[in-house]
Write a protein that holds these residues in place. Structure first.
Motif, PDB file in Angstrom:
ATOM      1  N   ALA A  49      -6.379   8.132  -9.213  1.00  0.00           N
ATOM      2  CA  ALA A  49      -5.071   8.130  -8.556  1.00  0.00           C
ATOM      3  C   ALA A  49      -5.040   9.137  -7.415  1.00  0.00           C
ATOM      4  CB  ALA A  49      -3.971   8.413  -9.575  1.00  0.00           C
ATOM      5  N   GLU A  50      -5.654  10.292  -7.611  1.00  0.00           N
ATOM      6  CA  GLU A  50      -5.730  11.283  -6.526  1.00  0.00           C
ATOM      7  C   GLU A  50      -6.555  10.748  -5.360  1.00  0.00           C
ATOM      8  OE1 GLU A  50      -4.532  14.364  -5.633  1.00  0.00           O
ATOM      9  OE2 GLU A  50      -3.151  14.183  -7.313  1.00  0.00           O
ATOM     10  N   LYS A  51      -7.663  10.112  -5.672  1.00  0.00           N
ATOM     11  CA  LYS A  51      -8.499   9.555  -4.601  1.00  0.00           C
ATOM     12  C   LYS A  51      -7.707   8.512  -3.810  1.00  0.00           C
ATOM     13  CE  LYS A  51     -12.832   7.203  -3.650  1.00  0.00           C
ATOM     14  NZ  LYS A  51     -14.022   6.554  -4.227  1.00  0.00           N
ATOM     15  N   PRO A  99      11.066   3.328   0.669  1.00  0.00           N
ATOM     16  CA  PRO A  99      10.178   2.514  -0.171  1.00  0.00           C
ATOM     17  C   PRO A  99       8.955   3.316  -0.622  1.00  0.00           C
ATOM     18  CG  PRO A  99      10.702   1.399   1.907  1.00  0.00           C
ATOM     19  CD  PRO A  99      11.245   2.790   2.003  1.00  0.00           C
ATOM     20  N   VAL A 100       8.526   3.051  -1.833  1.00  0.00           N
ATOM     21  CA  VAL A 100       7.367   3.753  -2.405  1.00  0.00           C
ATOM     22  C   VAL A 100       6.132   2.884  -2.210  1.00  0.00           C
ATOM     23  CG1 VAL A 100       6.397   4.771  -4.500  1.00  0.00           C
ATOM     24  CG2 VAL A 100       8.866   4.886  -4.083  1.00  0.00           C
ATOM     25  N   HIS A 101       5.108   3.473  -1.622  1.00  0.00           N
ATOM     26  CA  HIS A 101       3.833   2.778  -1.410  1.00  0.00           C
ATOM     27  C   HIS A 101       3.227   2.424  -2.774  1.00  0.00           C
ATOM     28  CE1 HIS A 101      -0.373   2.181  -0.275  1.00  0.00           C
ATOM     29  NE2 HIS A 101       0.062   1.990   0.966  1.00  0.00           N
ATOM     30  N   PRO A 102       2.553   1.280  -2.880  1.00  0.00           N
ATOM     31  CA  PRO A 102       1.959   0.889  -4.171  1.00  0.00           C
ATOM     32  C   PRO A 102       1.008   1.932  -4.764  1.00  0.00           C
ATOM     33  CG  PRO A 102       1.936  -0.964  -2.649  1.00  0.00           C
ATOM     34  CD  PRO A 102       2.416   0.227  -1.868  1.00  0.00           C
ATOM     35  N   VAL A 103       0.297   2.664  -3.920  1.00  0.00           N
ATOM     36  CA  VAL A 103      -0.603   3.711  -4.428  1.00  0.00           C
ATOM     37  C   VAL A 103       0.197   4.776  -5.165  1.00  0.00           C
ATOM     38  CG1 VAL A 103      -2.052   5.658  -3.673  1.00  0.00           C
ATOM     39  CG2 VAL A 103      -2.485   3.351  -2.791  1.00  0.00           C
ATOM     40  N   ARG A 104       1.304   5.180  -4.569  1.00  0.00           N
ATOM     41  CA  ARG A 104       2.130   6.203  -5.201  1.00  0.00           C
ATOM     42  C   ARG A 104       2.849   5.634  -6.424  1.00  0.00           C
ATOM     43  NH1 ARG A 104       0.442  10.897  -5.121  1.00  0.00           N
ATOM     44  NH2 ARG A 104       1.708  12.260  -3.886  1.00  0.00           N
ATOM     45  N   ALA A 105       3.267   4.386  -6.347  1.00  0.00           N
ATOM     46  CA  ALA A 105       3.912   3.749  -7.500  1.00  0.00           C
ATOM     47  C   ALA A 105       2.944   3.709  -8.685  1.00  0.00           C
ATOM     48  CB  ALA A 105       4.393   2.351  -7.132  1.00  0.00           C
ATOM     49  N   GLY A 106       1.679   3.458  -8.408  1.00  0.00           N
ATOM     50  CA  GLY A 106       0.677   3.450  -9.470  1.00  0.00           C
ATOM     51  C   GLY A 106       0.499   4.814 -10.114  1.00  0.00           C
ATOM     52  N   TYR A 107       0.502   5.863  -9.288  1.00  0.00           N
ATOM     53  CA  TYR A 107       0.350   7.217  -9.808  1.00  0.00           C
ATOM     54  C   TYR A 107       1.593   7.609 -10.614  1.00  0.00           C
ATOM     55  CZ  TYR A 107      -2.043  11.818  -9.576  1.00  0.00           C
ATOM     56  OH  TYR A 107      -2.729  12.981  -9.848  1.00  0.00           O
ATOM     57  N   ILE A 108       2.767   7.193 -10.143  1.00  0.00           N
ATOM     58  CA  ILE A 108       4.008   7.463 -10.879  1.00  0.00           C
ATOM     59  C   ILE A 108       3.971   6.763 -12.242  1.00  0.00           C
ATOM     60  CG2 ILE A 108       6.497   7.006 -10.896  1.00  0.00           C
ATOM     61  CD1 ILE A 108       6.352   7.476  -7.783  1.00  0.00           C
ATOM     62  N   ALA A 109       3.481   5.534 -12.251  1.00  0.00           N
ATOM     63  CA  ALA A 109       3.362   4.806 -13.524  1.00  0.00           C
ATOM     64  C   ALA A 109       2.412   5.530 -14.479  1.00  0.00           C
ATOM     65  CB  ALA A 109       2.908   3.368 -13.268  1.00  0.00           C
ATOM     66  N   LEU A 110       1.335   6.086 -13.939  1.00  0.00           N
ATOM     67  CA  LEU A 110       0.403   6.850 -14.768  1.00  0.00           C
ATOM     68  C   LEU A 110       1.093   8.089 -15.337  1.00  0.00           C
ATOM     69  CD1 LEU A 110      -2.384   7.492 -15.949  1.00  0.00           C
ATOM     70  CD2 LEU A 110      -2.983   8.524 -13.725  1.00  0.00           C
ATOM     71  N   LEU A 111       1.855   8.803 -14.516  1.00  0.00           N
ATOM     72  CA  LEU A 111       2.605   9.963 -15.016  1.00  0.00           C
ATOM     73  C   LEU A 111       3.562   9.558 -16.138  1.00  0.00           C
ATOM     74  CD1 LEU A 111       3.752  12.180 -12.007  1.00  0.00           C
ATOM     75  CD2 LEU A 111       2.304  12.844 -13.921  1.00  0.00           C
ATOM     76  N   GLU A 112       4.254   8.448 -15.939  1.00  0.00           N
ATOM     77  CA  GLU A 112       5.193   7.986 -16.966  1.00  0.00           C
ATOM     78  C   GLU A 112       4.463   7.633 -18.254  1.00  0.00           C
ATOM     79  OE1 GLU A 112       7.190   4.896 -14.806  1.00  0.00           O
ATOM     80  OE2 GLU A 112       8.521   6.319 -13.789  1.00  0.00           O
ATOM     81  N   GLU A 113       3.302   6.997 -18.129  1.00  0.00           N
ATOM     82  CA  GLU A 113       2.496   6.682 -19.309  1.00  0.00           C
ATOM     83  C   GLU A 113       2.035   7.961 -20.004  1.00  0.00           C
ATOM     84  OE1 GLU A 113      -1.927   4.880 -20.178  1.00  0.00           O
ATOM     85  OE2 GLU A 113      -0.812   4.015 -18.501  1.00  0.00           O
ATOM     86  N   MET A 114       1.544   8.918 -19.231  1.00  0.00           N
ATOM     87  CA  MET A 114       1.093  10.185 -19.808  1.00  0.00           C
ATOM     88  C   MET A 114       2.258  10.930 -20.453  1.00  0.00           C
ATOM     89  SD  MET A 114      -1.886  11.547 -17.154  1.00  0.00           S
ATOM     90  CE  MET A 114      -0.703  12.388 -16.170  1.00  0.00           C
ATOM     91  N   GLY A 115       3.459  10.730 -19.947  1.00  0.00           N
ATOM     92  CA  GLY A 115       4.637  11.374 -20.512  1.00  0.00           C
ATOM     93  C   GLY A 115       4.944  10.939 -21.934  1.00  0.00           C
TER      94      GLY A 115
END
Length: 188
Positions: free
Chosen positions: A179-181, A86-102
């Protein structure tokens, strides 16, 4: 280390990351590594997207960065990370940001890719002792070969910097730092 004076665009946020009172015990370290795997997998996809659009002159440094990411994924698997965990919500949020930046134009994506790598290494160097369970990963990231990759990414970013909208840059730099913080806060 970050070049381009990008941090002046978002003052204070790196200092907040460095001020976090992290606890680097083995159990937290293992959890953090497990949560790093889905993010690094998303970063891999982000880099593949960059390569698809890269002009010929950018391909070699981006391929080298991609190889470093593949090696990191392999290392994480050797440390026991499970791609199906399972992916922690913090990491899921950062992944979503990467996808948006993509979905941003290529030039922004290169600059942000450079920035997030440099930012992570800056925080890592501040928080993680050179000895201990993290030493192998530190050696990978601070090896001359990876530092050369980071330098090449900086050169690419510098070449694209002038054409970027400063407000878009500030917005995403702030979000990357936040997201890093949040990610580093998993070690509190």
């Amino acid at each position: 280390m970050l070049g381009l004076d990008l941090l002046k665009e978002v003052p204070g946020l790196l200092e907040e990351i460095k001020a976090l009172p992290l606890r680097l015990d083995e159990e937290r370290f293992r959890f953090w590594l497990q949560q790093d795997y889905p993010f690094v997998e998303a970063l891999y996809r982000y880099q593949v997207g960059l390569l698809l659009e890269a002009p010929q002159a950018h391909r070699a440094p981006l391929v080298q960065a991609l190889m470093a990411t593949v090696e990191e994924l392999d290392w994480l698997l050797l440390q026991g990370a499970s791609p199906s965990a399972p992916v922690h919500p913090v990491r899921a949020g950062y992944i979503a940001l990467l996808e948006e930046m993509g979905r941003l134009p290529y030039a922004y994506r290169v600059v942000f890719f450079y920035f997030l790598n440099g930012l992570f290494l800056e925080a890592w160097a501040h928080h993680v002792p050179e000895e201990g369970p993290w030493a192998e990963l530190s050696q990978h990231w601070f090896a001359p070969e990876f530092q050369a990759v980071l330098y090449d990414l900086e050169v690419l970013a510098r070449g694209l910097w002038e054409d970027l909208d400063p407000e878009v840059v500030r917005t995403y730099l702030r979000r990357i730092l936040e997201a890093e913080k949040a990610t580093w806060s998993l070690l509190l």
